[in-house]
Design a protein around this motif. Structure first.
Motif, PDB file in Angstrom:
ATOM      1  N   ALA A  19      -9.195  38.599 -10.927  1.00 11.79           N
ATOM      2  CA  ALA A  19     -10.657  38.935 -11.288  1.00 11.79           C
ATOM      3  C   ALA A  19     -10.960  39.250 -12.793  1.00 11.79           C
ATOM      4  O   ALA A  19     -11.972  38.656 -13.178  1.00 11.79           O
ATOM      5  N   SER A  22     -11.242  35.292 -13.711  1.00 11.12           N
ATOM      6  CA  SER A  22     -12.466  34.646 -13.321  1.00 11.12           C
ATOM      7  C   SER A  22     -13.603  35.059 -14.011  1.00 11.12           C
ATOM      8  O   SER A  22     -14.756  34.704 -14.099  1.00 11.12           O
ATOM      9  N   GLY A  23     -13.619  36.542 -14.341  1.00 12.16           N
ATOM     10  CA  GLY A  23     -14.525  37.100 -14.990  1.00 12.16           C
ATOM     11  C   GLY A  23     -14.786  36.393 -16.315  1.00 12.16           C
ATOM     12  O   GLY A  23     -15.890  36.518 -16.939  1.00 12.16           O
ATOM     13  N   VAL A  26     -16.674  33.309 -16.206  1.00  8.33           N
ATOM     14  CA  VAL A  26     -17.947  33.590 -16.012  1.00  8.33           C
ATOM     15  C   VAL A  26     -18.847  34.004 -17.057  1.00  8.33           C
ATOM     16  O   VAL A  26     -19.701  33.639 -17.435  1.00  8.33           O
ATOM     17  N   THR A  30     -21.575  32.078 -19.325  1.00  7.51           N
ATOM     18  CA  THR A  30     -23.064  32.772 -19.502  1.00  7.51           C
ATOM     19  C   THR A  30     -23.211  32.648 -20.900  1.00  7.51           C
ATOM     20  O   THR A  30     -24.405  32.295 -21.375  1.00  7.51           O
ATOM     21  N   ALA A  62     -22.101  39.708 -17.325  1.00 12.27           N
ATOM     22  CA  ALA A  62     -21.550  38.823 -16.174  1.00 12.27           C
ATOM     23  C   ALA A  62     -20.004  39.279 -15.839  1.00 12.27           C
ATOM     24  O   ALA A  62     -19.646  39.174 -14.564  1.00 12.27           O
ATOM     25  N   PHE A  63     -19.476  39.389 -16.817  1.00 16.44           N
ATOM     26  CA  PHE A  63     -17.762  39.773 -16.677  1.00 16.44           C
ATOM     27  C   PHE A  63     -17.744  40.947 -15.897  1.00 16.44           C
ATOM     28  O   PHE A  63     -17.036  40.939 -15.032  1.00 16.44           O
ATOM     29  N   ARG A  66     -18.624  40.134 -12.175  1.00 24.12           N
ATOM     30  CA  ARG A  66     -17.522  39.498 -11.609  1.00 24.12           C
ATOM     31  C   ARG A  66     -16.504  40.354 -11.053  1.00 24.12           C
ATOM     32  O   ARG A  66     -16.098  40.366 -10.128  1.00 24.12           O
ATOM     33  N   HIS A  69     -17.375  42.604  -8.636  1.00 27.95           N
ATOM     34  CA  HIS A  69     -17.411  42.072  -7.101  1.00 27.95           C
ATOM     35  C   HIS A  69     -15.791  41.634  -6.368  1.00 27.95           C
ATOM     36  O   HIS A  69     -15.794  41.971  -5.324  1.00 27.95           O
ATOM     37  N   VAL A  70     -15.142  40.900  -7.477  1.00 29.19           N
ATOM     38  CA  VAL A  70     -13.802  40.582  -7.025  1.00 29.19           C
ATOM     39  C   VAL A  70     -12.926  41.710  -6.244  1.00 29.19           C
ATOM     40  O   VAL A  70     -12.389  41.691  -5.306  1.00 29.19           O
TER      41      VAL A  70
END
Length: 98
Positions: A19, A22-23, A26, A30, A62-63, A66, A69-70
């Motif tokens: 998480a 990938s954050g 992203v 961004t 965005a971090f 993300r 969400h994960v």
């Protein structure tokens, strides 16, 4: 509340690491997408500052989105992690050509 096994704790650790990684990707994408015009074009200092701040805020947002969400999708119990049983589409048929 039941105690978690070592495998469950390891799975959570891996999921948290994924998480955050990938954050970060992203967030960097961004930020780069917003700030790239300032790097490529000759903009006034005020515009560059605005793009820098907007890129940083949107990257941080965005971090956070993300990572949330994960981690929200990660199953919390062992029962949720089990794969559903596979049933044939046509009961009673065992061979692929039947």
């Amino acid at each position: 509340m039941s105690r978690r096994t070592q495998a469950e704790r390891d799975a959570m650790t891996v999921e948290i690491g994924y998480a955050f990684f990938s954050g970060a990707l992203v967030a960097a994408a961004t930020f780069a997408g917003v700030f790239l015009p300032a790097m490529l074009l000759d903009l006034p200092n005020g515009a560059e500052g605005v793009l820098l701040r907007v890129g940083a805020v949107l990257g941080a947002l965005a971090f956070a989105v993300r990572v949330a969400h994960v981690l929200w999708r990660f199953p919390r119990t062992a029962e949720e992690r089990r794969l559903p049983s596979v049933q044939p589409s046509r009961p009673g048929r065992t061979g692929p050509g039947s």
